[in-house]
Write a protein that holds these residues in place. Structure first.
Motif, PDB file in Angstrom:
ATOM      1  N   LEU B 126    -125.629 -43.955  20.805  1.00 52.89           N
ATOM      2  CA  LEU B 126    -125.054 -45.145  21.447  1.00 52.89           C
ATOM      3  C   LEU B 126    -123.876 -45.696  20.655  1.00 52.89           C
ATOM      4  CD1 LEU B 126    -127.991 -47.279  22.812  1.00 52.89           C
ATOM      5  CD2 LEU B 126    -126.136 -46.216  24.068  1.00 52.89           C
ATOM      6  N   TYR B 130    -120.249 -46.217  22.288  1.00 49.92           N
ATOM      7  CA  TYR B 130    -119.630 -47.549  22.279  1.00 49.92           C
ATOM      8  C   TYR B 130    -118.318 -47.551  21.492  1.00 49.92           C
ATOM      9  CZ  TYR B 130    -122.582 -50.725  24.917  1.00 49.92           C
ATOM     10  OH  TYR B 130    -123.203 -51.389  25.946  1.00 49.92           O
ATOM     11  N   ILE B 231    -125.873 -41.876  30.264  1.00 52.90           N
ATOM     12  CA  ILE B 231    -125.451 -43.100  29.584  1.00 52.90           C
ATOM     13  C   ILE B 231    -123.936 -43.111  29.391  1.00 52.90           C
ATOM     14  CG2 ILE B 231    -125.696 -44.411  27.467  1.00 52.90           C
ATOM     15  CD1 ILE B 231    -128.573 -43.317  27.355  1.00 52.90           C
ATOM     16  N   THR B 232    -123.383 -41.978  29.001  1.00 52.74           N
ATOM     17  CA  THR B 232    -121.933 -41.919  28.817  1.00 52.74           C
ATOM     18  C   THR B 232    -121.181 -42.246  30.108  1.00 52.74           C
ATOM     19  OG1 THR B 232    -122.198 -40.342  27.029  1.00 52.74           O
ATOM     20  CG2 THR B 232    -120.034 -40.438  28.058  1.00 52.74           C
TER      21      THR B 232
END
Lengths: 396, 284
Positions: B126, B130, B231-232
């Protein structure tokens, strides 16, 4: 040599076959026994069981009020923070938790699925003094049976960057009317959840009266189609869909997004960091002209709660005047408890959040699970499955 | 007790092997293949629209929706295309690095490079995504660096997903290729040179064919990892991948989520069959 080599292979296959048979047997048994009915109401709160396992929104269970609860009742609080209503529903379905702070778009699913039990409100003394417009609502009372204790409420916000968006918008049209939204192409921030379709319905309720939208969560084919199409028109102007608060905060802080729908948590964070943002209606005292979607959260008890006495004590604790005031101020929402307003650190808190003005809340449409059964008795409304599918096609 | 146990196993090779394998095979069959099997079966169930409860019966409704709704074809196409692009990009980037590590670098340099390749894997996924989000943003370092040239960064979107995924999975491509190149004896390269082959010919006719299975093995990682990530795409684009749609459906319509989960399985099985033909598993 060769014959010896084949034997272990055969043994291995035997093991595999045996295990497979065992597994299928397990699956067969499991299927028949997980059809549990809604649990029975408690008739009396006894001594606590020593702990309580909760699922909650971030900011609802904090040491400031859970530690005193532990000291008073001897129930140790184990809290699991969930990020979305969907997550709460799946966590509750594991049956490993005693209770959940469910929003209206989860409650009906939990009740239908038999995951939560009715609540005997006479065992929650503080229930009596909860705001009456929060009681007996379609998202916490089903067929006359109470399924939870109201906790607090708020409206979703329209937030904008005061440097980029002038004059201050008074309507959701700034992000939903294609003509106005085009001005902020690539700078609009929208909530990444099927329930966002209701925001479009709230807008259409006022601007397309011909559609006859009453409740933005009960939409028939034509109304639903119109709301979905509005969001499809909005799609090219959206800079970002957000689902994690952190993602939206970084998009506003970095200047990628300038206007969009948000919660007070992100607004407070950005404001605290000195970013040039303004929002409705958190403490500003107004809603966009159409009204807004919002939330009214309910503490519910699991139908397979292992610590029901502690859970009842917890439900009574969170709506006790002092604690409810503490939570409301920490989170930035209107308290559910009428007596909480005397205990807030900011004496004007309840006024700023319109806690005592039922007229204000008439224009806030609390999240609700879209069901095929409409209130008007027909069953031609779009259910949550349709909403999820439509949301996929809106985002493309 | 232990003596009786020993007597029981003595001279019974089947029992010995069976007892030894029962644990790991049990895990593989029940925990791993079992859950896949349940997934496969669940794809043919449906959800009752009124109660939201799963109806356990054979139905092809979910598969039909997948095939007939154009939006799912778009999403599947996008996912597979980006997975392929990421794989090619990583292969092109990884080969020279792996080659340098395996054949050129000194012993010390090799160790430093291996650590450098592994280092990103020690930090959280993550955090890395980010960081990319910050770099790609409107006020991020990429736009800042390109501004003097009068250019803009890619912003958020498919290009951003491609960039971030290529970054994330690069180590998974470098390591297998490095291992594959290590195994090629230096004598083969010398022999090729002695026979008068130019460096390019040596590369094309000796090194590449020998290292190719390693590239295919690495590509399995990069392709599968991209195919399954959700998620990406959520953080650096507005576009949906297969994983995002599965995530959206998982709590209210598990059968449809299962049906969608079959797509990456089918794609991966096809990919692995091709990989096997290309010799990726010859040295396993």
């Amino acid at each position: 040599m060769r014959t010896q080599d084949t034997h272990p292979t055969r043994t291995a296959w035997l093991v595999v076959a045996g295990l497979l048979a065992f597994m299928l047997l397990l699956a067969g048994c499991g299927g028949s026994s997980d059809n549990n009915e809604n649990g029975e109401e408690l008739t009396k709160v006894d001594k606590g069981e020593g702990q309580v396992d909760l699922i909650s929104w971030a900011g609802y269970v904090e040491p400031e009020w859970s530690k005193p609860f532990e000291e008073k009742t001897g129930c140790k609080v184990n809290n699991k923070v969930a990020g979305t209503s969907d997550e709460m529903v799946s966590l509750m379905r594991t049956g490993q938790y005693d209770g959940v702070s469910a929003s209206g778009n989860a409650t009906a699913r939990l009740v239908e699925g038999g995951d939560v039990a009715p609540v005997n409100v006479s065992l929650v003394p503080n229930y009596k003094t909860i705001f009456s417009d929060l009681k007996n609502q379609p998202y916490n009372t089903f067929e006359g049976v109470h399924y939870g204790i109201p906790h607090g409420r708020g409206a979703n916000l329209l937030m904008w960057n005061t440097n980029d968006v002038k004059p201050a918008p008074k309507s959701w049209g700034v992000i939903l009317n294609p003509k106005e939204a085009a001005k902020y192409k690539g700078k609009i921030s929208a909530y990444d959840d099927p329930i966002y379709i209701a925001d479009a319905a709230v807008y259409l309720k006022m601007h397309e009266p011909k559609l006859g939208i009453e409740n933005p969560y009960e939409l028939n084919e034509e109304q639903f189609e119109a709301a979905v199409n509005l969001l499809k028109e909005q799609r090219p102007f959206v800079g970002e869909y957000w689902s994690e608060a952190a993602k939206q905060i970084s998009a506003f802080a970095g200047g990628d997004n300038a206007v969009g729908t948000t919660w007070q948590y992100q607004y407070f964070e950005l404001k605290g960091a000195g970013k040039p943002v303004a929002a409705s209606p958190a403490s500003q005292g107004f809603l966009p002209e159409e009204g807004a979607t919002g939330w009214s959260d309910t503490w519910m008890i699991s139908s397979s709660a292992k610590h029901p006495n502690c859970m009842y004590m917890w439900m009574n604790w969170v709506v006790s005047p002092k604690v409810n005031a503490e939570i409301a101020e920490f989170f930035g929402e209107a308290p559910a408890q009428t007596l909480a307003c005397e205990h807030t650190a900011n004496p004007n808190f309840c006024k700023e959040y319109h806690a005592e003005e039922p007229a204000f809340w008439k224009r806030v449409y609390y999240w609700q699970t879209p069901l095929a059964d409409c209130d008007n008795g027909s069953s031609d409304c779009k259910d949550y499955n349709d909403w999820v599918q439509a949301w996929t096609s809106i985002k493309g | 007790m232990s003596r009786r146990l020993a007597n029981l196993f003595h001279g019974r090779p089947h029992l010995q092997v069976g007892a030894l394998l029962a644990g790991p095979i049990g895990w593989l069959v029940i925990g791993y293949l079992g859950s896949l099997l349940v997934l496969l079966i669940a794809a043919f169930w449906t959800v009752d629209p009124l109660s939201g409860e799963v109806i356990r019966g054979l139905s092809f409704e979910n598969i039909e929706t997948l095939v007939n709704e154009p939006v799912y074809r778009t999403i599947i196409g996008r996912t597979v295309l980006i997975a392929a692009l990421v794989t090619v990009t990583d292969a092109v980037l990884a080969f020279p690095i792996a080659f340098y590590m395996a054949k050129v670098a000194s012993r010390r340099g090799k160790a430093v490079l291996v650590v450098a390749v592994l280092l990103p894997l020690w930090s959280s996924y993550l955090v890395k995504v980010y960081s990319w989000r910050t770099m790609l943003g409107a006020g991020g370092v990429i736009n800042w660096a390109l501004a003097p040239l009068g250019l803009h960064g890619p912003g958020f979107g498919n290009t951003a997903v491609w960039l971030v995924m290529s970054y994330l999975w690069l180590p998974y491509m470098i390591l297998p290729i490095y291992a594959g190149l290590e195994r090629i004896p230096g004598s083969l390269i010398s022999a090729s040179e002695d026979l008068g082959a130019s460096p390019f010919t040596t590369f094309r006719r000796v090194i590449l064919p020998l290292a190719f299975p390693a590239v295919v093995a690495g590509s399995i990682f990069t392709f599968a990892l991209t195919l399954g990530d959700y998620i990406t795409p959520r953080l650096v684009s507005n576009n949906q991948f297969i994983g995002n749609v599965i995530f959206n459906n998982i709590s209210n319509n598990l059968p449809f989520a299962s049906a969608l989960a079959l797509v990456p399985i089918v794609v991966m099985v096809a990919y692995l069959l091709v990989a096997r033909r290309l010799g990726a598993f010859e040295h396993i």
